[in-house]
Design a protein around this motif. Sequence first.
Motif, PDB file in Angstrom:
ATOM      1  N   GLY A   1       0.795  -1.215   0.000  1.00 18.94           N
ATOM      2  CA  GLY A   1       0.000   0.000   0.000  1.00 18.94           C
ATOM      3  C   GLY A   1       0.829   1.267   0.000  1.00 18.94           C
ATOM      4  O   GLY A   1       2.055   1.248   0.171  1.00 18.94           O
ATOM      5  N   SER A   2       0.135   2.370  -0.151  1.00 21.93           N
ATOM      6  CA  SER A   2       0.805   3.660  -0.282  1.00 21.93           C
ATOM      7  C   SER A   2       1.571   4.062   0.976  1.00 21.93           C
ATOM      8  O   SER A   2       2.633   4.690   0.882  1.00 21.93           O
ATOM      9  N   ARG A   3       1.062   3.706   2.167  1.00 22.68           N
ATOM     10  CA  ARG A   3       1.771   4.078   3.386  1.00 22.68           C
ATOM     11  C   ARG A   3       3.097   3.337   3.507  1.00 22.68           C
ATOM     12  O   ARG A   3       4.108   3.914   3.892  1.00 22.68           O
ATOM     13  N   ALA A   4       3.113   2.052   3.141  1.00 26.06           N
ATOM     14  CA  ALA A   4       4.355   1.277   3.182  1.00 26.06           C
ATOM     15  C   ALA A   4       5.352   1.798   2.153  1.00 26.06           C
ATOM     16  O   ALA A   4       6.570   1.794   2.382  1.00 26.06           O
ATOM     17  N   LEU A   5       4.849   2.261   1.012  1.00 27.64           N
ATOM     18  CA  LEU A   5       5.735   2.758  -0.037  1.00 27.64           C
ATOM     19  C   LEU A   5       6.475   4.025   0.382  1.00 27.64           C
ATOM     20  O   LEU A   5       7.529   4.348  -0.172  1.00 27.64           O
ATOM     21  N   LEU A   6       5.924   4.744   1.370  1.00 23.55           N
ATOM     22  CA  LEU A   6       6.610   5.937   1.863  1.00 23.55           C
ATOM     23  C   LEU A   6       7.953   5.599   2.489  1.00 23.55           C
ATOM     24  O   LEU A   6       8.832   6.459   2.598  1.00 23.55           O
ATOM     25  N   LEU A   7       8.123   4.342   2.907  1.00 25.42           N
ATOM     26  CA  LEU A   7       9.366   3.927   3.562  1.00 25.42           C
ATOM     27  C   LEU A   7      10.347   3.276   2.595  1.00 25.42           C
ATOM     28  O   LEU A   7      11.410   2.824   3.012  1.00 25.42           O
ATOM     29  N   ASP A   8       9.973   3.212   1.323  1.00 31.80           N
ATOM     30  CA  ASP A   8      10.816   2.530   0.335  1.00 31.80           C
ATOM     31  C   ASP A   8      11.128   3.479  -0.814  1.00 31.80           C
ATOM     32  O   ASP A   8      10.318   3.663  -1.725  1.00 31.80           O
ATOM     33  N   ASP A   9      12.307   4.073  -0.779  1.00 32.90           N
ATOM     34  CA  ASP A   9      12.679   5.056  -1.793  1.00 32.90           C
ATOM     35  C   ASP A   9      12.969   4.443  -3.159  1.00 32.90           C
ATOM     36  O   ASP A   9      13.182   5.170  -4.127  1.00 32.90           O
ATOM     37  N   ARG A  10      12.963   3.115  -3.250  1.00 34.72           N
ATOM     38  CA  ARG A  10      13.110   2.491  -4.566  1.00 34.72           C
ATOM     39  C   ARG A  10      11.920   2.816  -5.448  1.00 34.72           C
ATOM     40  O   ARG A  10      12.018   2.757  -6.673  1.00 34.72           O
ATOM     41  N   TRP A  11      10.793   3.153  -4.821  1.00 35.42           N
ATOM     42  CA  TRP A  11       9.579   3.487  -5.575  1.00 35.42           C
ATOM     43  C   TRP A  11       9.335   4.991  -5.617  1.00 35.42           C
ATOM     44  O   TRP A  11       8.228   5.440  -5.899  1.00 35.42           O
ATOM     45  N   LYS A  12      10.372   5.755  -5.366  1.00 32.41           N
ATOM     46  CA  LYS A  12      10.277   7.218  -5.416  1.00 32.41           C
ATOM     47  C   LYS A  12      10.973   7.724  -6.666  1.00 32.41           C
ATOM     48  O   LYS A  12      12.157   7.484  -6.874  1.00 32.41           O
ATOM     49  N   GLY A  13      10.214   8.387  -7.528  1.00 32.91           N
ATOM     50  CA  GLY A  13      10.783   8.966  -8.734  1.00 32.91           C
ATOM     51  C   GLY A  13      10.679  10.483  -8.692  1.00 32.91           C
ATOM     52  O   GLY A  13       9.940  11.051  -7.886  1.00 32.91           O
ATOM     53  N   GLN A  14      11.429  11.139  -9.538  1.00 30.27           N
ATOM     54  CA  GLN A  14      11.420  12.600  -9.604  1.00 30.27           C
ATOM     55  C   GLN A  14      10.780  13.050 -10.913  1.00 30.27           C
ATOM     56  O   GLN A  14      11.180  12.611 -11.986  1.00 30.27           O
ATOM     57  N   LEU A  15       9.784  13.906 -10.789  1.00 34.98           N
ATOM     58  CA  LEU A  15       9.099  14.431 -11.967  1.00 34.98           C
ATOM     59  C   LEU A  15       9.544  15.863 -12.229  1.00 34.98           C
ATOM     60  O   LEU A  15       9.840  16.616 -11.298  1.00 34.98           O
ATOM     61  N   GLU A  16       9.551  16.229 -13.491  1.00 40.15           N
ATOM     62  CA  GLU A  16       9.840  17.601 -13.883  1.00 40.15           C
ATOM     63  C   GLU A  16       8.992  17.919 -15.106  1.00 40.15           C
ATOM     64  O   GLU A  16       9.029  17.198 -16.097  1.00 40.15           O
ATOM     65  N   TRP A  17       8.194  18.968 -15.014  1.00 40.20           N
ATOM     66  CA  TRP A  17       7.367  19.343 -16.165  1.00 40.20           C
ATOM     67  C   TRP A  17       7.141  20.857 -16.147  1.00 40.20           C
ATOM     68  O   TRP A  17       7.296  21.517 -15.136  1.00 40.20           O
ATOM     69  N   LEU A  18       6.788  21.378 -17.295  1.00 35.97           N
ATOM     70  CA  LEU A  18       6.643  22.818 -17.467  1.00 35.97           C
ATOM     71  C   LEU A  18       5.167  23.184 -17.557  1.00 35.97           C
ATOM     72  O   LEU A  18       4.442  22.663 -18.408  1.00 35.97           O
ATOM     73  N   GLU A  19       4.717  24.050 -16.668  1.00 41.64           N
ATOM     74  CA  GLU A  19       3.373  24.622 -16.726  1.00 41.64           C
ATOM     75  C   GLU A  19       3.480  26.077 -17.167  1.00 41.64           C
ATOM     76  O   GLU A  19       4.578  26.621 -17.329  1.00 41.64           O
ATOM     77  N   ARG A  20       2.341  26.707 -17.355  1.00 42.80           N
ATOM     78  CA  ARG A  20       2.342  28.089 -17.824  1.00 42.80           C
ATOM     79  C   ARG A  20       3.055  29.035 -16.872  1.00 42.80           C
ATOM     80  O   ARG A  20       3.659  30.026 -17.294  1.00 42.80           O
ATOM     81  N   ASP A  21       3.006  28.713 -15.577  1.00 38.90           N
ATOM     82  CA  ASP A  21       3.630  29.591 -14.583  1.00 38.90           C
ATOM     83  C   ASP A  21       5.050  29.189 -14.237  1.00 38.90           C
ATOM     84  O   ASP A  21       5.651  29.742 -13.314  1.00 38.90           O
ATOM     85  N   GLY A  22       5.600  28.222 -14.966  1.00 35.26           N
ATOM     86  CA  GLY A  22       6.990  27.881 -14.745  1.00 35.26           C
ATOM     87  C   GLY A  22       7.250  26.395 -14.586  1.00 35.26           C
ATOM     88  O   GLY A  22       6.345  25.558 -14.744  1.00 35.26           O
ATOM     89  N   LEU A  23       8.498  26.072 -14.267  1.00 39.69           N
ATOM     90  CA  LEU A  23       8.934  24.686 -14.133  1.00 39.69           C
ATOM     91  C   LEU A  23       8.465  24.104 -12.802  1.00 39.69           C
ATOM     92  O   LEU A  23       8.561  24.754 -11.763  1.00 39.69           O
ATOM     93  N   ARG A  24       7.943  22.901 -12.859  1.00 45.20           N
ATOM     94  CA  ARG A  24       7.514  22.210 -11.649  1.00 45.20           C
ATOM     95  C   ARG A  24       8.408  20.991 -11.425  1.00 45.20           C
ATOM     96  O   ARG A  24       8.747  20.273 -12.364  1.00 45.20           O
ATOM     97  N   ARG A  25       8.746  20.746 -10.167  1.00 44.42           N
ATOM     98  CA  ARG A  25       9.487  19.542  -9.784  1.00 44.42           C
ATOM     99  C   ARG A  25       8.775  18.917  -8.585  1.00 44.42           C
ATOM    100  O   ARG A  25       8.393  19.618  -7.657  1.00 44.42           O
ATOM    101  N   ARG A  26       8.620  17.608  -8.641  1.00 41.25           N
ATOM    102  CA  ARG A  26       7.913  16.938  -7.551  1.00 41.25           C
ATOM    103  C   ARG A  26       8.315  15.471  -7.491  1.00 41.25           C
ATOM    104  O   ARG A  26       8.515  14.836  -8.525  1.00 41.25           O
ATOM    105  N   ALA A  27       8.415  14.951  -6.269  1.00 37.47           N
ATOM    106  CA  ALA A  27       8.642  13.522  -6.101  1.00 37.47           C
ATOM    107  C   ALA A  27       7.327  12.788  -6.367  1.00 37.47           C
ATOM    108  O   ALA A  27       6.241  13.332  -6.166  1.00 37.47           O
TER     109      ALA A  27
END
Length: 218
Positions: free
Chosen positions: A82-108
Motif C-alpha cells: 500500500g501507499s503508506r508502506a511505499l513511503l518507507l521505500d525510496d526504490r519506488w520514489k521517482g522525480q518528476l519535472e514538467w513545465l506549466e504556464r507559470d513555470g517549471l515544476r518539480r515533484r517527487a
Amino acid sequence: MGWAESTTFSHAARLIAAGLAGSCRLRHGDGSLIYATRSGVEASGAFAPALPGEPAPTTWAHLEASAWTAAWLTARDRHVIGSRALLLDDRWKGQLEWLERDGLRRRAHRPDLVTGQRADSRLMPVEVELSSKSLRRLRAILGLHGAWIAAGRTSAVIYVCGPSQLAERVRREGVEFGLSSERKTLRVELLATVIAATRATRIGAEPRQGTLVARGVA
C-alpha cells in the motif's frame, strides 16, 4: 474475505471500540471510511507509518478507490504493497519535472500501490486516477514509468481510472513512452469494473490465474 455485511460491520465496530481503527462518515448514504489508527498499525505488525490523523475529506475518494483496487488484486491472490508502506521505500520514489504556464515544476512521485504474484517476485506499480491532472504532469508520470521499464526496474504499469475519458487519455498519451496493451507494458481498468469484479468474488472461488504475468499485464 467473503464476510456477510453484518459480520463486516461487527468486526469494524470491535476494531474501533478497541482503538485499533477509526472512522469518518462520508457523504450521506455513502457509509463510513474505516482506517487503521497508530495502535492498529502497531498491532498488525505492518511496516508502514500510520496516518497522522483522520483523513481529510479531499482524500476520501482516492483512499476508497485505492482500497477497492487493493481488494481487487488481493482477491486474485496477488501480493499488494500500500501507499503508506511505499513511503518507507525510496526504490519506488521517482522525480518528476514538467513545465506549466507559470513555470517549471518539480515533484517527487510514488505509485499508489505496488503488486506482484508474490512478495519476492517482480513487482509492478499501480496508479489510481480519479480526476484529470494537467496533460504535462500526466506525461511526466507516464515518462517515469516508461523509464523504469526501459531500465528493467519494472515490466509494466497498471492504471485504474475513474471516468472513461481519463482512461482513454492514459492509453493515448502512454504510447509515446512505450506504454501500451500491445506491448504488455500498460493495463488500464475503469474503477467501476474493478469494484464490480471485486464484489463478484465469492467464497471458495478460484482466483483468476494469468491476469498479471511476469513480463507484463494481460
